[in-house]
Motif scaffolding. Structure first.
Motif, mmCIF file in Angstrom:
data_model
loop_
_atom_site.group_PDB
_atom_site.id
_atom_site.type_symbol
_atom_site.label_atom_id
_atom_site.label_comp_id
_atom_site.label_asym_id
_atom_site.label_seq_id
_atom_site.Cartn_x
_atom_site.Cartn_y
_atom_site.Cartn_z
ATOM 1 N N LEU A 167 0.846 -1.191 0.000
ATOM 2 C CA LEU A 167 0.000 0.000 0.000
ATOM 3 C C LEU A 167 0.883 1.244 0.000
ATOM 4 C CD1 LEU A 167 -2.724 -1.015 2.595
ATOM 5 C CD2 LEU A 167 -2.944 -0.936 0.103
ATOM 6 N N CYS A 186 -5.107 4.712 0.623
ATOM 7 C CA CYS A 186 -5.284 3.386 0.024
ATOM 8 C C CYS A 186 -5.643 2.359 1.091
ATOM 9 C CB CYS A 186 -4.019 2.948 -0.707
ATOM 10 S SG CYS A 186 -3.693 3.883 -2.215
ATOM 11 N N THR A 231 -1.780 -4.527 -5.247
ATOM 12 C CA THR A 231 -0.870 -4.795 -4.141
ATOM 13 C C THR A 231 -0.761 -6.292 -3.933
ATOM 14 O OG1 THR A 231 -2.593 -4.750 -2.456
ATOM 15 C CG2 THR A 231 -1.496 -2.655 -2.954
#
Length: 72
Positions: free
Chosen positions: A10, A15, A65
């Motif tokens: 992240l 986020c 991610t």
């Protein structure tokens, strides 16, 4: 049941908030706490581990991610 996940990749706290919101919207999840600094997400859920793991990984992929699952 309490589940802890390591969240790697992240870029910012915003986020982290968005990922937390996605995970909170998973049916069967009752709460999510994601600490951006420690990269640990705690999820309270009545889902079985395999179902929850798959849902968290899918949410992580939405942010490009790598969500690494680690039971702590």
């Amino acid at each position: 049941m309490t589940n802890k996940f390591s969240v790697v990749g992240l870029d910012c706290p915003n986020c982290a908030k968005k990922l937390s919101a996605l995970v909170e919207n998973i049916e069967g999840v009752s709460s999510v706490k994601l600490n951006f600094l420690t990269e640990v997400m705690t999820v309270e859920s009545d889902l079985d581990a395999a179902t929850l793991d798959a849902a968290v990984i899918a949410a992580g992929k939405a942010f490009n991610t790598k969500v690494v699952i680690s039971r702590i």
